[in-house]
Structures are given as structure tokens and as C-alpha cells.
Design an enzyme around this catalytic site. Structure first.
Site, PDB file in Angstrom:
ATOM      1  N   ASP A  68      51.385  48.801  31.181  1.00 32.60           N
ATOM      2  CA  ASP A  68      51.830  48.931  32.576  1.00 32.60           C
ATOM      3  C   ASP A  68      53.287  48.524  32.692  1.00 32.60           C
ATOM      4  O   ASP A  68      53.803  47.766  31.859  1.00 32.60           O
ATOM      5  CB  ASP A  68      50.991  48.029  33.496  1.00 32.60           C
ATOM      6  CG  ASP A  68      49.521  48.414  33.475  1.00 32.60           C
ATOM      7  OD1 ASP A  68      49.219  49.576  33.158  1.00 32.60           O
ATOM      8  OD2 ASP A  68      48.686  47.536  33.772  1.00 32.60           O
TER       9      ASP A  68
HETATM   10  N1  URA Z   1      45.469  46.223  30.412  1.00 34.12           N
HETATM   11  C1  URA Z   1      46.138  46.279  31.591  1.00 34.12           C
HETATM   12  O1  URA Z   1      45.550  46.046  32.642  1.00 34.12           O
HETATM   13  N2  URA Z   1      47.446  46.593  31.563  1.00 34.12           N
HETATM   14  C2  URA Z   1      48.141  46.804  30.425  1.00 34.12           C
HETATM   15  O2  URA Z   1      49.354  47.074  30.469  1.00 34.12           O
HETATM   16  C3  URA Z   1      47.437  46.734  29.200  1.00 34.12           C
HETATM   17  C4  URA Z   1      46.098  46.449  29.228  1.00 34.12           C
END
Ligand code: URA
Length: 251
Positions: free
Chosen positions: A110
Site C-alpha cells: 500500500d
Molecule cells: N497488507 C496490507 O494491508 N497492506 C500492505 O501493504 C501489505 C500487506
């Protein structure tokens, strides 16, 4: 291999651009300027410079990036700068048989997640790392909004049902590392998986950092925004087997 073909294969532009770089005396091979685009070079292990920057020939490129917060893993980001802008142009321009050029992120993080991101132009490697069948463990350091308790840990290890999923998902390992901190190991890569799991367990993710993929730990000396090549041994180790699950693993 011709020197202009070698530069082309490494992402320095069209063959014409590569020939131009060579003819202008901007390329050295093993320490000496080579201005002949047709010079015959042995690519494996070849050290060369382009405009003073040293490179080592890589048939396939494998790099790790310390992803900083506020970057998107997409080539066409919507809001934040793309992680690809943190890599030198040749890594983004390497020609490929497929339609897409350059190295690709192995899975996505993310925009607000930091930590270890792998990028490569080896399709088999991407498949191997991303395939749920291979169970490559990914370790996340999680800061939570509320104090972590035993019930939450239990739910994360036993399995929580996420929206739009039919079977519960569980952490392969999960341990409390602080009053509001967890270390979670996942072997799948579902959308926002850590955040959704922690929410389903009754807490909320405030900060998320990926510290490890399989046998590969994010090196402490690699600052946010920095990248480095993977060594051959690292690539071999990642391809060979997942790391053994940590103590307390539930599967
Ligand atoms: N899980 C998440 O919620 N976000 C990420 O970036 C990676 C794993």
C-alpha cells in the site's frame, strides 16, 4: 555479443541511442573507453560504465527497494509518486519479450506501507514469489492503534473471516512485539490483508512495514528510497525454499 546489443539489453535505450553513447566515448568496458558499437564483448560478468556510472551485466535484473511511505507500487500512480521513479532509468527500460518493459514489482505494498519490495524482469521469479501455492512467508511489523491482547493474537492465528472471502485467513505466525506492536507472517498476499485481518481481530493498523520475504531480510543499512541488486545467492535462496516458519507458527 555486440557492445550496442549489450547496452540495449540492459535498458540504455534503442540500439541507435546505445550506438551513439558508444561512439561519443561515453562507455568504458573493463576500464577502457570502447567507441566501437560492434565490438565483441562477453556479457557474463562484464563490468562497464555508461557516462561514468558503473554497471555489471545482468541477464535478468533482481533488485530490492526499501519502499518509503507515500509511494505507489503502480507504474501509473493515481496520487503518490511511483516506486519506479526511485530506480535508475535502465532498470525501467530493459527490453522484454512481453509488452511490458523493465523490472516489475513482485506483489504490491500500500502507499503508506514501508519496507522490503522486490522488483525483477524474471517472470518465473515473480510467479514463484507471488504464488499462494509456494507459501513464501512475508513478515510484517505492525503498529496498532489499540493495545494488543491475547484474544486478538488468538484470532489472527486461528483465522478471521474477511469480507468477500469464503474461508477464514490466518497468520502463519504472529507475536506481540510491544504494547501496540505485532510481528505477523503471512504466506498469501490478499488485498490489504494485514490491515483487514487486524481490523477483523478487533484492532487497527496505524503503521505497517515489511521486514522480510522468505529468507531475505531488509538490510538495516538500506535507507528508505534506496535500492540494491540482489546477489546470485539471494536469488537462488529465494527460489529454492521458503524460510522455516518462526516459532509459534500455526501453519
Ligand atoms: N497488507 C496490507 O494491508 N497492506 C500492505 O501493504 C501489505 C500487506
Amino acid at each position: 555479443m555486440r557492445l550496442d546489443d549489450l547496452l540495449f539489453s540492459q535498458g540504455f535505450g534503442t540500439r541507435r541511442v546505445c550506438a551513439g553513447l558508444i561512439q561519443q566515448g561515453l562507455v568504458t568496458v573493463e576500464g577502457a573507453i570502447c567507441d566501437d558499437p560492434g565490438a565483441d564483448v562477453q556479457p557474463e560478468g562484464l563490468g562497464y560504465t555508461v557516462q561514468g556510472v558503473p554497471w555489471l551485466y545482468q541477464r535478468l535484473a533482481y533488485v530490492m527497494l526499501h519502499k518509503p511511505a507515500g509511494t505507489e507500487c503502480s507504474q501509473k500512480p493515481s496520487t503518490y509518486p511511483s516506486v519506479y521513479t526511485l530506480l535508475p532509468a535502465p532498470l525501467r527500460q530493459r527490453p522484454n519479450k512481453g509488452a511490458v518493459n523493465g523490472v516489475q514489482a513482485v506483489g504490491r505494498l500500500d502507499q503508506d506501507t514501508t519496507g522490503l519490495l522486490l522488483l525483477t524482469d524474471d517472470g518465473k521469479f515473480i510467479h514463484r514469489m507471488a504464488s499462494p501455492r509456494h507459501h513464501v512467508p512475508k513478515v510484517y511489523e505492525v503498529v496498532t492503534r489499540h493495545p494488543v491482547d491475547a484474544a486478538q493474537l488468538g484470532r489472527l492465528l486461528e483465522g478471521v473471516l474477511l469480507e468477500d472471502e469464503r474461508v477464514p485467513v490466518r497468520a502463519a505466525a504472529c507475536e506481540q512485539t510491544g504494547e501496540r506492536a505485532l510481528r505477523m507472517t503471512l504466506t498469501e498476499g490478499k488485498y490489504h490483508q494485514v490491515k483487514r485481518m487486524v481490523a477483523a481481530a478487533g484492532n487497527r493498523v496505524e503503521a505497517l512495514h515489511r521486514s522480510r520475504i522468505g529468507v531475505l531480510e531488509l538490510p538495516p543499512e538500506l535507507e528508505p528510497g534506496q535500492w540494491r541488486w540482489l546477489t546470485e545467492a539471494e536469488v537462488r535462496a529465494l527460489m529454492a525454499a521458503p524460510a522455516p516458519a518462526r516459532a509459534g507458527a500455526a501453519g
